[in-house]
Structures are given as C-alpha cells and as structure tokens.
Design a protein around this motif. Structure first.
Motif, PDB file in Angstrom:
ATOM      1  N   HIS A 280     -34.315  71.602  63.176  1.00 25.49           N
ATOM      2  CA  HIS A 280     -33.369  72.303  64.245  1.00 25.49           C
ATOM      3  C   HIS A 280     -32.931  73.466  63.554  1.00 25.49           C
ATOM      4  O   HIS A 280     -31.644  73.721  63.934  1.00 25.49           O
ATOM      5  CB  HIS A 280     -32.448  70.935  64.341  1.00 25.49           C
ATOM      6  CG  HIS A 280     -32.738  69.971  65.123  1.00 25.49           C
ATOM      7  ND1 HIS A 280     -33.125  69.925  66.670  1.00 25.49           N
ATOM      8  CD2 HIS A 280     -32.988  68.658  64.594  1.00 25.49           C
ATOM      9  CE1 HIS A 280     -33.340  68.755  67.043  1.00 25.49           C
ATOM     10  NE2 HIS A 280     -33.278  67.845  65.708  1.00 25.49           N
ATOM     11  N   CYS A 281     -33.829  74.419  63.382  1.00 21.63           N
ATOM     12  CA  CYS A 281     -33.207  75.840  62.916  1.00 21.63           C
ATOM     13  C   CYS A 281     -33.934  76.761  63.992  1.00 21.63           C
ATOM     14  O   CYS A 281     -34.511  76.597  64.805  1.00 21.63           O
ATOM     15  CB  CYS A 281     -34.086  76.050  61.460  1.00 21.63           C
ATOM     16  SG  CYS A 281     -33.135  74.968  60.065  1.00 21.63           S
ATOM     17  N   THR A 282     -33.248  77.938  63.500  1.00 20.70           N
ATOM     18  CA  THR A 282     -33.490  79.013  64.342  1.00 20.70           C
ATOM     19  C   THR A 282     -33.801  80.130  63.454  1.00 20.70           C
ATOM     20  O   THR A 282     -33.035  80.431  62.600  1.00 20.70           O
ATOM     21  CB  THR A 282     -32.380  79.471  65.358  1.00 20.70           C
ATOM     22  OG1 THR A 282     -32.108  78.547  66.211  1.00 20.70           O
ATOM     23  CG2 THR A 282     -32.583  80.723  66.175  1.00 20.70           C
ATOM     24  N   PHE A 283     -34.946  81.133  63.762  1.00 23.09           N
ATOM     25  CA  PHE A 283     -35.521  82.185  62.895  1.00 23.09           C
ATOM     26  C   PHE A 283     -35.193  83.197  64.210  1.00 23.09           C
ATOM     27  O   PHE A 283     -36.101  83.428  65.079  1.00 23.09           O
ATOM     28  CB  PHE A 283     -36.739  82.251  62.464  1.00 23.09           C
ATOM     29  CG  PHE A 283     -36.686  81.084  60.989  1.00 23.09           C
ATOM     30  CD1 PHE A 283     -36.586  81.654  59.930  1.00 23.09           C
ATOM     31  CD2 PHE A 283     -36.843  79.796  61.534  1.00 23.09           C
ATOM     32  CE1 PHE A 283     -36.780  80.644  58.718  1.00 23.09           C
ATOM     33  CE2 PHE A 283     -36.802  78.887  60.645  1.00 23.09           C
ATOM     34  CZ  PHE A 283     -36.784  79.282  59.031  1.00 23.09           C
TER      35      PHE A 283
ATOM     36  N   GLY B 129     -42.730  72.110  56.451  1.00 19.62           N
ATOM     37  CA  GLY B 129     -42.700  71.334  57.589  1.00 19.62           C
ATOM     38  C   GLY B 129     -41.536  72.066  58.416  1.00 19.62           C
ATOM     39  O   GLY B 129     -40.546  72.409  58.207  1.00 19.62           O
ATOM     40  N   VAL B 130     -41.768  72.118  59.806  1.00 15.04           N
ATOM     41  CA  VAL B 130     -40.990  72.739  60.754  1.00 15.04           C
ATOM     42  C   VAL B 130     -41.056  71.996  61.901  1.00 15.04           C
ATOM     43  O   VAL B 130     -42.034  71.857  62.492  1.00 15.04           O
ATOM     44  CB  VAL B 130     -41.585  74.296  61.113  1.00 15.04           C
ATOM     45  CG1 VAL B 130     -40.552  75.071  62.026  1.00 15.04           C
ATOM     46  CG2 VAL B 130     -41.898  75.241  60.027  1.00 15.04           C
ATOM     47  N   ASP B 131     -39.777  71.419  62.233  1.00 14.00           N
ATOM     48  CA  ASP B 131     -39.528  70.553  63.406  1.00 14.00           C
ATOM     49  C   ASP B 131     -38.578  70.995  64.272  1.00 14.00           C
ATOM     50  O   ASP B 131     -37.274  71.441  63.886  1.00 14.00           O
ATOM     51  CB  ASP B 131     -39.211  69.134  62.708  1.00 14.00           C
ATOM     52  CG  ASP B 131     -39.020  68.231  63.647  1.00 14.00           C
ATOM     53  OD1 ASP B 131     -39.512  68.471  64.857  1.00 14.00           O
ATOM     54  OD2 ASP B 131     -39.147  66.849  63.073  1.00 14.00           O
TER      55      ASP B 131
ATOM     56  N   ILE C  64     -43.967  70.885  64.493  1.00  8.94           N
ATOM     57  CA  ILE C  64     -43.781  69.854  65.327  1.00  8.94           C
ATOM     58  C   ILE C  64     -42.680  70.290  66.488  1.00  8.94           C
ATOM     59  O   ILE C  64     -41.647  70.695  65.976  1.00  8.94           O
ATOM     60  CB  ILE C  64     -43.284  68.369  64.996  1.00  8.94           C
ATOM     61  CG1 ILE C  64     -44.483  68.096  63.769  1.00  8.94           C
ATOM     62  CG2 ILE C  64     -43.046  67.365  65.979  1.00  8.94           C
ATOM     63  CD1 ILE C  64     -45.663  67.620  64.314  1.00  8.94           C
ATOM     64  N   ASN C  65     -42.820  70.232  67.675  1.00 11.81           N
ATOM     65  CA  ASN C  65     -41.795  70.394  68.609  1.00 11.81           C
ATOM     66  C   ASN C  65     -41.204  71.790  68.576  1.00 11.81           C
ATOM     67  O   ASN C  65     -39.831  71.921  68.404  1.00 11.81           O
ATOM     68  CB  ASN C  65     -40.906  69.367  68.599  1.00 11.81           C
ATOM     69  CG  ASN C  65     -41.501  67.894  69.085  1.00 11.81           C
ATOM     70  OD1 ASN C  65     -42.308  67.965  69.812  1.00 11.81           O
ATOM     71  ND2 ASN C  65     -40.877  67.061  68.445  1.00 11.81           N
TER      72      ASN C  65
ATOM     73  N   GLY D 277     -50.338  69.976  63.756  1.00  9.85           N
ATOM     74  CA  GLY D 277     -49.307  70.547  64.780  1.00  9.85           C
ATOM     75  C   GLY D 277     -49.123  69.629  65.917  1.00  9.85           C
ATOM     76  O   GLY D 277     -50.258  69.162  66.398  1.00  9.85           O
ATOM     77  N   SER D 278     -48.440  69.440  66.830  1.00 11.60           N
ATOM     78  CA  SER D 278     -47.993  68.777  67.866  1.00 11.60           C
ATOM     79  C   SER D 278     -47.011  69.294  68.594  1.00 11.60           C
ATOM     80  O   SER D 278     -45.690  69.329  68.253  1.00 11.60           O
ATOM     81  CB  SER D 278     -47.639  67.369  67.354  1.00 11.60           C
ATOM     82  OG  SER D 278     -47.463  66.310  68.659  1.00 11.60           O
ATOM     83  N   ASN D 279     -47.185  69.287  69.911  1.00  9.04           N
ATOM     84  CA  ASN D 279     -46.259  69.627  71.093  1.00  9.04           C
ATOM     85  C   ASN D 279     -45.530  71.154  70.663  1.00  9.04           C
ATOM     86  O   ASN D 279     -44.241  71.160  70.880  1.00  9.04           O
ATOM     87  CB  ASN D 279     -45.285  68.540  71.112  1.00  9.04           C
ATOM     88  CG  ASN D 279     -44.590  68.450  72.315  1.00  9.04           C
ATOM     89  OD1 ASN D 279     -44.900  68.982  73.450  1.00  9.04           O
ATOM     90  ND2 ASN D 279     -43.078  68.278  72.479  1.00  9.04           N
TER      91      ASN D 279
END
Length: 298
Positions: free
Chosen positions: A200-203, A222-224, A250-251, A275-277
């Motif tokens: 739940h981050c923003t870059f 991991g990036v979700d 993910i997402n 990777g997914s969605n």
C-alpha cells in the motif's frame, strides 16, 4: 497488560520536558526515540517534517539517515492525542522524513540544491531478528549520488543482511517522492541477501541516473497494492529494475514512468518472479518503443 508493547511518542510541537513516554512529554525528534527503542517497541510520530541526524559515526553529514531497528515498529500519521493504532491517519496527519538537510530544495522539492541531501533517508543495514516496520510516512529528498552503497536507494536502502536473517523491512502506507540515486531512486535492495516488502505504498517523481527510477532490486522485493507513477531513469526500468532472485508484484499499478528504454519494468534475472493482477500502461521511453514489460531472464 502482559504483551503490551512499549510506545515511544514523537511530536516536534511538544512544549513539555521530553521523555518520550506520552504525547504530553513526546520527544521532539525521531532520532531520540530510535536511541532508546528496542525490539518489540513502537514509535508513534505526530505530523511534521523530520530530518535525520544519525551519521553512523562518520563525519559526513550526508550519511545521516533514519536507521531501522530489527523488531521496532515506526508509525506516522498522528495528530498527537491518539490512544490506538486504529486512529492512525497518515494522509491527513502527514509525517515527512526528508533528506533535505539544509532545507534548500525549493518549495516543491525541485529546482533547488540537492547536493548536500542525505544519501539515504531511511536505512536498513545488517539487521538480525524480527522485521522492522515502517508505516504511514512520507520519504522524500534522498540523493544517493556518490559511490559504493551511497549510489543505491535514495529513499530507502536495504543492505548487508546476514545470510539466514529474515529481518527485512515491512514498509506499509508510505509515499516515496522526489528521491534520487544512480540505482533505485526510491528503494534499493543492495545484495542477494537483502529483501523488502512494500505494501500500500506510492512512488512518485523519483529518479535514477542509471537503473530503476522507483525501485532497484538485487535481492528479493515484494510489491503489493502499490502505485508507481511518474518516476524516471536514464537507462532501463523507469518504474522498476530487477536483477535479484525474486520480484513479487501483486495488485499494483505502474503508469506514466519514463526511461531511456523500457520505461515500465525491466526484469534482468530471477528464479522466483511472480506477478498477478497488475496494471502496467502508459509508460514511455525515449526511443519510442514504449515497452511496458521486458523479461530478459527469470
């Protein structure tokens, strides 16, 4: 009650004698809390701009960084009177960790002087034990434009993790903006042993002189549920460059990033990529190919 964590409070507007044990007597600076915290503790931070001061024993002011501690949870997003983590509101009560040591980057963080900025706003180095947690903080204005470790991860560098250690940082609800580096303007995992989880981050508006405008991964990343938008680099991977064993995406939405080539995601290698969605669109490179995803290996 048994099992209740020790909470250290930080509020730069506090007017009372600071000992960090309550909002009323909060520390004025994040470093004061880091100096006393140990595994299992939490640090709650009230809104404000906070500048790192811990240079890790060196005389180089640019080595100043907020250094994560294994098992310690850092939470931003408080007004300064909350009693529970469920009252955290990081988008309203903004806590900014800034690498602009001299306060001369300009009002929007662009067009000013970044030459004296901290190499890394946040550092996770050689950690052993439980995961450190960083939650609800804006991380901005790091400038890793030097050599060795100091050309990786202007916002956050993860480095020197011992073999077998699982004390990688869990980064939640954080915004990485206006950070710079040679590799990984926002975040970098330095070696094969180094890992990070970004949730739940923003870059936004991070820059790399070479690879990975937002993220450079040489270990596991991991990036979700994350937004990666408006980042850039001169070479490959305007959003993300991965040469590590694992990239788990993910997402996540990746859009409007720029690069010399492959403005979206460049995967150089890796045996465990997942990777997914995800949404990857509108990333544009200089040569006009506008490749969104390039998988060289892995």
């Amino acid at each position: 009650p048994i099992g209740t964590p020790v909470v250290w409070y930080v509020d730069q507007s506090s007017a009372n004698t600071p000992d960090g044990t309550s909002w009323a007597t909060a520390f004025l600076d994040v470093q004061d809390a880091l100096d006393v915290a140990s595994s299992g503790d939490q640090i709650w931070i009230a809104q404000g701009w906070y500048i790192p001061t811990d240079t890790n024993g060196t005389n180089d002011s640019r080595e100043a960084s907020f250094r994560l501690i294994a098992g310690v949870e850092i939470n931003g997003g408080f007004s300064g009177n909350e009693t529970g983590l469920d009252q955290q509101q990081p988008n309203i009560y903004q806590v900014v960790f800034s690498g602009d040591l001299n306060g001369d980057d300009g009002d929007d963080g662009e067009g000013g002087n970044t030459s004296e900025n901290a190499y890394h706003v946040v550092t996770a180095d050689a950690l052993v034990g439980s995961n450190p947690i960083l939650d609800g903080v804006y991380i901005r204005s790091g400038n890793a434009n030097s050599a060795a470790n100091n050309k990786f991860g202007g916002g956050l560098i993860v480095s020197n993790t011992p073999t077998g250690s699982a004390a990688y940082p869990l980064v939640r609800q954080c915004r990485f903006v206006l950070n710079q580096a040679f590799y990984g303007g926002g975040v970098a995992t330095r070696t094969a042993n180094d890992s990070v989880a970004l949730i739940h981050c923003t870059f936004a508006n991070n820059y790399a002189l070479q690879l990975g405008g937002a993220i450079w991964n040489n270990g596991s990343c991991g990036v979700d549920n994350t937004l990666i938008v408006g980042n850039s680099c001169e070479e490959a991977g305007g959003a993300l460059f991965s040469a590590g064993d694992q990239l788990k995406l993910i997402n996540t939405t990746i859009t409007q990033n720029g690069a010399g080539y492959v403005a979206g995601i460049y995967i150089q290698s890796g045996n465990n990529n997942v990777g997914s969605n995800n949404i990857i669109w509108g990333n544009r490179d200089v040569n006009g190919d506008h490749i969104q995803l390039h998988i060289e290996g892995g």
